[in-house]
Design an enzyme around this catalytic site. Structure first.
Site, PDB file in Angstrom:
ATOM      1  N   CYS A 128      -1.386  -1.988  -4.086  1.00  0.00           N
ATOM      2  CA  CYS A 128      -1.784  -1.186  -5.247  1.00  0.00           C
ATOM      3  C   CYS A 128      -1.697  -1.798  -6.522  1.00  0.00           C
ATOM      4  O   CYS A 128      -2.529  -2.808  -6.672  1.00  0.00           O
ATOM      5  CB  CYS A 128      -1.033   0.216  -5.276  1.00  0.00           C
ATOM      6  SG  CYS A 128      -2.046   1.336  -6.208  1.00  0.00           S
ATOM      7  N   ARG A 166      -7.436  10.442 -10.008  1.00  0.00           N
ATOM      8  CA  ARG A 166      -6.620   9.833  -9.172  1.00  0.00           C
ATOM      9  C   ARG A 166      -7.072   9.972  -7.817  1.00  0.00           C
ATOM     10  O   ARG A 166      -7.409  11.097  -7.486  1.00  0.00           O
ATOM     11  CB  ARG A 166      -5.216  10.194  -9.471  1.00  0.00           C
ATOM     12  CG  ARG A 166      -4.660   9.682 -10.817  1.00  0.00           C
ATOM     13  CD  ARG A 166      -3.074   9.675 -10.826  1.00  0.00           C
ATOM     14  NE  ARG A 166      -2.583   8.538 -10.401  1.00  0.00           N
ATOM     15  CZ  ARG A 166      -2.310   7.569 -10.680  1.00  0.00           C
ATOM     16  NH1 ARG A 166      -2.885   7.135 -11.921  1.00  0.00           N
ATOM     17  NH2 ARG A 166      -1.859   6.565  -9.956  1.00  0.00           N
ATOM     18  N   HIS A 236       0.798   2.784   0.135  1.00  0.00           N
ATOM     19  CA  HIS A 236       2.410   2.909  -0.234  1.00  0.00           C
ATOM     20  C   HIS A 236       2.751   3.529   0.943  1.00  0.00           C
ATOM     21  O   HIS A 236       2.266   3.901   2.034  1.00  0.00           O
ATOM     22  CB  HIS A 236       2.585   3.933  -1.429  1.00  0.00           C
ATOM     23  CG  HIS A 236       1.893   3.059  -2.792  1.00  0.00           C
ATOM     24  ND1 HIS A 236       2.607   2.128  -3.417  1.00  0.00           N
ATOM     25  CD2 HIS A 236       0.666   3.354  -3.370  1.00  0.00           C
ATOM     26  CE1 HIS A 236       1.947   1.887  -4.481  1.00  0.00           C
ATOM     27  NE2 HIS A 236       0.915   2.579  -4.469  1.00  0.00           N
TER      28      HIS A 236
END
Ligand code: GLN
EC number: 6.3.5.13
Length: 286
Positions: A128, A166, A236
């Site tokens: 990320c 997001r 993640h």
């Protein structure tokens, strides 16, 4: 002990700053390879770039290396540190825009050395926020950082522009090299790939009715980027515990770098727990 050397594997680190390296006795542990030098794993900016469980990637690599008979030396690089001379594997986690702002100049100053490692096929996992700064540029989209573009180290041929929405949620991607890879994404940056890298994979069920899956940019169905042994991803969770094939690939390349031959044998764990974790993660709604 120089500033960026961690204590010997047996000495646990103080809470909050990293995994305890004391080898865990396990029936699967292969005999220590007395002849093999320790694998040097470098964690970039553990205090700034380390969110959504990314520590788990470092711990997974350490344990699987130990279970495969290799000792591990865990090194950490923080802003202002010298870069170690020689490493076998680089790990870098995600971070908030503000954290990226704090590390970007230091990372850029070490760009040439890190690119040199990549050309020597040192494997790297950049997650990320680090993935974005391994590219050419990241333009944050949040008010308080004044949207100053952050210049990346151009190790991966990608560019990222922050957006006000997001991309958040569980994600499964299809990859040729590692099969389905599952994880969790949470980013404002939208990444586009250039010609000198390939996507890590394609987002499962992308564009299908009701699927809001994101990936690199939520528009082209790709996720992540790969150049030589460098893997960038938005996943993640952390990503490696649930995707041992990717962890073993990175470790095989690290051992090849250290001993000059294919000497890594993946630990034969039953994998029941791993498979269960994967099944649950893949079945979780976005
Ligand atoms: N700050 C970056 C973004 O929002 C990276 C976030 C992260 O590492 N999870 O896109």
């Amino acid at each position: 002990m120089s500033t960026n050397e961690h204590p010997a594997p047996s000495a646990p680190r103080s809470a909050g700053t990293g995994p305890d390296l004391t080898p865990v006795p396990t029936p699967h542990r292969q005999a220590a390879r007395e002849d093999a030098p320790a694998l040097r794993i470098l964690q970039l900016y553990p205090s700034e770039m380390n969110i959504y469980g990314d520590w788990g990637n470092t711990l997974t690599l350490i344990r699987r290396a130990q279970w495969s008979g290799f000792e591990v030396e865990l090194l950490a690089h923080e802003v202002g540190d010298r870069l170690p001379a020689d490493v076998d594997l680089v790990v870098a986690g995600g971070g908030q825009d503000s954290g990226q702002v704090r590390i970007a100049a230091d990372l850029l100053s070490h760009g040439p050395a890190i690119r040199e490692w990549a050309e020597q096929d040192v494997p790297m996992l950049a997650v990320c926020g680090s993935y974005q700064l391994f590219g050419h540029v990241f333009v944050p989209a949040t008010g308080d950082t004044a949207d100053e573009p952050l210049t990346g180290i151009s190790l991966l041929d990608v560019e990222t522009r922050g957006s006000t929405t997001r991309l958040i949620g569980n994600l499964t991607i299809e990859t040729e090299r590692f099969g389905p890879v599952v994880g969790y994404e949470n980013h404002s940056g939208l990444t586009t790939l250039g010609a000198d890298c390939t996507a890590l994979g394609s987002v499962r069920a992308f564009g299908q009715e009701g699927s809001r899956a994101g990936g690199n940019n939520g528009a082209d169905g790709t996720e992540g980027a790969v150049h030589r042994e460098v893997v960038g991803t938005y996943l993640h969770g952390s990503v490696l515990p649930k995707n041992p094939a990717l962890a073993d690939h990175l470790l095989a390349a690290a051992v090849r770098h250290r001993v000059g031959e294919d000497a890594y044998t993946a630990p034969d764990l039953e994998g029941i727990v791993t498979q269960r974790a994967r099944d649950i993660a893949m079945s979780r709604p976005r």
